[in-house]
Design a protein around this motif. Structure first.
Motif, PDB file in Angstrom:
ATOM      1  N   ALA A  46      68.696  -1.641 -62.910  1.00 58.23           N
ATOM      2  CA  ALA A  46      68.884  -2.633 -63.777  1.00 58.23           C
ATOM      3  C   ALA A  46      67.621  -2.851 -64.482  1.00 58.23           C
ATOM      4  CB  ALA A  46      69.570  -3.963 -63.218  1.00 58.23           C
ATOM      5  N   ILE A  47      66.532  -2.504 -63.603  1.00 61.76           N
ATOM      6  CA  ILE A  47      65.338  -2.636 -64.185  1.00 61.76           C
ATOM      7  C   ILE A  47      64.666  -1.654 -65.017  1.00 61.76           C
ATOM      8  CG2 ILE A  47      62.858  -3.036 -63.019  1.00 61.76           C
ATOM      9  CD1 ILE A  47      64.015  -4.422 -60.760  1.00 61.76           C
ATOM     10  N   PHE A  48      64.792  -0.333 -64.797  1.00 64.38           N
ATOM     11  CA  PHE A  48      64.246   0.555 -65.267  1.00 64.38           C
ATOM     12  C   PHE A  48      65.259   1.286 -66.482  1.00 64.38           C
ATOM     13  CE2 PHE A  48      61.974   0.426 -61.440  1.00 64.38           C
ATOM     14  CZ  PHE A  48      60.584   0.648 -61.843  1.00 64.38           C
ATOM     15  N   PRO A  49      64.636   1.632 -67.524  1.00 68.23           N
ATOM     16  CA  PRO A  49      65.246   2.370 -68.779  1.00 68.23           C
ATOM     17  C   PRO A  49      65.670   3.750 -68.169  1.00 68.23           C
ATOM     18  CG  PRO A  49      62.779   2.445 -69.415  1.00 68.23           C
ATOM     19  CD  PRO A  49      62.997   1.612 -67.910  1.00 68.23           C
ATOM     20  N   ARG A  50      66.721   4.355 -68.969  1.00 67.52           N
ATOM     21  CA  ARG A  50      67.230   5.709 -68.850  1.00 67.52           C
ATOM     22  C   ARG A  50      67.466   5.767 -67.186  1.00 67.52           C
ATOM     23  NH1 ARG A  50      63.983  10.136 -69.694  1.00 67.52           N
ATOM     24  NH2 ARG A  50      62.385   9.376 -68.611  1.00 67.52           N
ATOM     25  N   SER A  51      68.131   5.021 -66.516  1.00 67.40           N
ATOM     26  CA  SER A  51      68.424   4.778 -65.324  1.00 67.40           C
ATOM     27  C   SER A  51      70.051   4.596 -64.895  1.00 67.40           C
ATOM     28  CB  SER A  51      67.693   3.448 -64.461  1.00 67.40           C
ATOM     29  OG  SER A  51      66.551   3.624 -64.537  1.00 67.40           O
ATOM     30  N   SER A  52      70.408   5.329 -63.816  1.00 67.01           N
ATOM     31  CA  SER A  52      71.901   5.253 -63.395  1.00 67.01           C
ATOM     32  C   SER A  52      72.027   5.461 -61.911  1.00 67.01           C
ATOM     33  CB  SER A  52      72.612   6.219 -64.267  1.00 67.01           C
ATOM     34  OG  SER A  52      72.151   7.464 -63.935  1.00 67.01           O
ATOM     35  N   VAL A  53      73.103   4.711 -61.287  1.00 62.14           N
ATOM     36  CA  VAL A  53      73.556   5.177 -60.141  1.00 62.14           C
ATOM     37  C   VAL A  53      74.322   6.444 -60.118  1.00 62.14           C
ATOM     38  CG1 VAL A  53      74.703   4.398 -57.962  1.00 62.14           C
ATOM     39  CG2 VAL A  53      73.532   2.622 -59.307  1.00 62.14           C
ATOM     40  N   GLY A  54      74.220   7.361 -59.511  1.00 60.19           N
ATOM     41  CA  GLY A  54      75.004   8.640 -59.276  1.00 60.19           C
ATOM     42  C   GLY A  54      75.992   8.520 -58.099  1.00 60.19           C
TER      43      GLY A  54
ATOM     44  N   GLY B  43      64.825   8.444 -65.468  1.00 53.78           N
ATOM     45  CA  GLY B  43      64.822   9.709 -65.269  1.00 53.78           C
ATOM     46  C   GLY B  43      64.472  10.762 -64.293  1.00 53.78           C
ATOM     47  N   LEU B  44      63.804   9.953 -63.278  1.00 59.12           N
ATOM     48  CA  LEU B  44      63.455  10.683 -61.994  1.00 59.12           C
ATOM     49  C   LEU B  44      64.513  10.335 -61.008  1.00 59.12           C
ATOM     50  CD1 LEU B  44      61.362  11.837 -60.075  1.00 59.12           C
ATOM     51  CD2 LEU B  44      60.427   9.584 -59.455  1.00 59.12           C
ATOM     52  N   THR B  45      65.078  11.252 -60.455  1.00 56.84           N
ATOM     53  CA  THR B  45      66.187  11.124 -59.254  1.00 56.84           C
ATOM     54  C   THR B  45      65.560  10.891 -58.064  1.00 56.84           C
ATOM     55  OG1 THR B  45      67.667  12.745 -60.689  1.00 56.84           O
ATOM     56  CG2 THR B  45      68.256  12.384 -58.372  1.00 56.84           C
ATOM     57  N   PHE B  46      66.287  10.056 -57.471  1.00 60.00           N
ATOM     58  CA  PHE B  46      65.922   9.535 -55.819  1.00 60.00           C
ATOM     59  C   PHE B  46      67.150   9.838 -55.218  1.00 60.00           C
ATOM     60  CE2 PHE B  46      62.805   7.166 -58.175  1.00 60.00           C
ATOM     61  CZ  PHE B  46      62.036   6.839 -57.502  1.00 60.00           C
ATOM     62  N   ARG B  47      66.918  10.351 -53.995  1.00 68.68           N
ATOM     63  CA  ARG B  47      68.231  10.360 -52.882  1.00 68.68           C
ATOM     64  C   ARG B  47      67.905   9.244 -51.756  1.00 68.68           C
ATOM     65  NH1 ARG B  47      67.351  16.437 -53.142  1.00 68.68           N
ATOM     66  NH2 ARG B  47      68.855  17.211 -54.548  1.00 68.68           N
ATOM     67  N   ALA B  48      68.922   8.814 -51.190  1.00 69.70           N
ATOM     68  CA  ALA B  48      68.572   7.837 -50.327  1.00 69.70           C
ATOM     69  C   ALA B  48      69.704   7.875 -49.488  1.00 69.70           C
ATOM     70  CB  ALA B  48      68.650   6.281 -50.957  1.00 69.70           C
ATOM     71  N   ILE B  49      69.426   7.041 -48.107  1.00 74.17           N
ATOM     72  CA  ILE B  49      70.695   7.219 -47.301  1.00 74.17           C
ATOM     73  C   ILE B  49      70.418   5.674 -46.408  1.00 74.17           C
ATOM     74  CG2 ILE B  49      70.329   9.685 -46.400  1.00 74.17           C
ATOM     75  CD1 ILE B  49      68.744   8.775 -44.155  1.00 74.17           C
ATOM     76  N   ASN B  50      71.491   5.395 -45.998  1.00 73.69           N
ATOM     77  CA  ASN B  50      71.428   4.081 -45.145  1.00 73.69           C
ATOM     78  C   ASN B  50      71.734   4.774 -43.726  1.00 73.69           C
ATOM     79  OD1 ASN B  50      71.614   1.884 -46.675  1.00 73.69           O
ATOM     80  ND2 ASN B  50      73.691   2.053 -47.231  1.00 73.69           N
ATOM     81  N   GLY B  51      70.675   4.773 -42.977  1.00 71.24           N
ATOM     82  CA  GLY B  51      70.487   5.539 -41.785  1.00 71.24           C
ATOM     83  C   GLY B  51      70.308   4.563 -40.624  1.00 71.24           C
ATOM     84  N   GLY B  52      70.443   3.184 -40.711  1.00 74.23           N
ATOM     85  CA  GLY B  52      70.303   2.252 -39.728  1.00 74.23           C
ATOM     86  C   GLY B  52      68.855   1.954 -39.355  1.00 74.23           C
TER      87      GLY B  52
ATOM     88  N   PHE C 293      70.310   7.989 -57.122  1.00 67.53           N
ATOM     89  CA  PHE C 293      70.093   7.274 -58.374  1.00 67.53           C
ATOM     90  C   PHE C 293      68.821   7.716 -59.304  1.00 67.53           C
ATOM     91  CE2 PHE C 293      68.288   4.915 -54.582  1.00 67.53           C
ATOM     92  CZ  PHE C 293      66.791   4.450 -55.224  1.00 67.53           C
ATOM     93  N   THR C 294      68.904   7.280 -60.395  1.00 66.58           N
ATOM     94  CA  THR C 294      67.806   7.649 -61.055  1.00 66.58           C
ATOM     95  C   THR C 294      67.336   6.550 -61.961  1.00 66.58           C
ATOM     96  OG1 THR C 294      69.310   9.868 -61.884  1.00 66.58           O
ATOM     97  CG2 THR C 294      67.469   9.309 -63.474  1.00 66.58           C
ATOM     98  N   LEU C 295      65.934   6.733 -61.846  1.00 65.01           N
ATOM     99  CA  LEU C 295      65.002   5.652 -62.553  1.00 65.01           C
ATOM    100  C   LEU C 295      64.075   6.136 -63.388  1.00 65.01           C
ATOM    101  CD1 LEU C 295      63.769   3.661 -59.205  1.00 65.01           C
ATOM    102  CD2 LEU C 295      65.974   3.492 -60.725  1.00 65.01           C
TER     103      LEU C 295
ATOM    104  N   GLU D 269      73.247   0.580 -51.551  1.00 60.04           N
ATOM    105  CA  GLU D 269      74.058   0.432 -52.681  1.00 60.04           C
ATOM    106  C   GLU D 269      73.399  -0.659 -53.406  1.00 60.04           C
ATOM    107  OE1 GLU D 269      78.529   0.533 -53.762  1.00 60.04           O
ATOM    108  OE2 GLU D 269      77.984  -0.152 -51.891  1.00 60.04           O
ATOM    109  N   GLU D 270      73.050  -1.825 -52.797  1.00 55.70           N
ATOM    110  CA  GLU D 270      72.157  -3.073 -53.570  1.00 55.70           C
ATOM    111  C   GLU D 270      71.032  -2.630 -54.145  1.00 55.70           C
ATOM    112  OE1 GLU D 270      70.238  -7.202 -52.298  1.00 55.70           O
ATOM    113  OE2 GLU D 270      71.367  -5.988 -50.766  1.00 55.70           O
TER     114      GLU D 270
END
Length: 178
Positions: free
Chosen positions: A38-46, A71-80, A67-69, A30-31
């Motif tokens: 906050a750094i890249f244009p056309r970005s958002s947390v999904g 225009g490019l979507t990233f997937r992510a996990i908090n997996g430990g 989240f999208t940076l 999340e962080e």
């Protein structure tokens, strides 16, 4: 598992799916998503899904998300911590139009991270980035080998790439070939 493809005889099979980077964080998803968007244009947390009671992390902690940076979507996990961590063997390259863009990304992504050589840095989450001005490629492929070599030598001595210094090195080695 099978992947469906559309077949065009002129280019061969074309997959109908897409490739999305997926990042494994220990607990900072999340962080990190907030930091990057906050750094890249056309970005958002999904969408962010959260752990419930009895999960391996405290209830309410983000489990996975997108989240999208730019225009490019990233997937992510908090997996430990077991598999968390990044190395420079995988990096994201940012093509910058000019020195102002280089400086913007270098300063923002490098905040709390570590600078490396030749336009590479590691951000505070351990992810590696290449911050590269478009002009670098132009200079490295100059028709005059002396100019290209001088630009390369200048780049090898830099951390943040400085276009004016690359151009000065190339210009000192020879005249621009037109």
């Amino acid at each position: 598992m099978s992947i469906s493809t559309d077949t065009d005889t002129s280019t061969g099979p074309t997959p109908t799916g897409s490739i999305t980077p997926c990042l494994w964080f220990d607990h900072e998803l999340e962080e990190a998503a907030s930091f990057y968007t906050a750094i890249f244009p056309r970005s958002s947390v999904g969408h962010l899904s959260r752990y419930g009671e009895g999960a391996p992390m405290p209830a309410g902690t983000v489990m996975a998300g997108e989240f999208t940076l730019d225009g490019l979507t990233f997937r992510a996990i908090n997996g430990g911590p077991v598999h968390a961590g990044f190395t420079p063997t995988v990096s994201f390259s940012i093509a910058c139009r000019d020195q102002a863009e280089v400086d913007h990304y270098w300063e923002r992504l490098g905040d709390g991270g570590e600078e490396s050589r030749c336009g590479w840095l590691t951000d505070r989450f351990g992810l590696s980035w290449q911050v590269v001005p478009d002009r670098l490629g132009e200079l490295l492929s100059d028709a005059d080998p002396a100019r290209a070599g001088a630009a390369m030598q200048a780049m090898l001595g830099m951390r943040r790439i400085v276009v004016a210094e690359l151009e000065a090195a190339a210009d000192a080695a020879g005249r621009p070939v037109t």
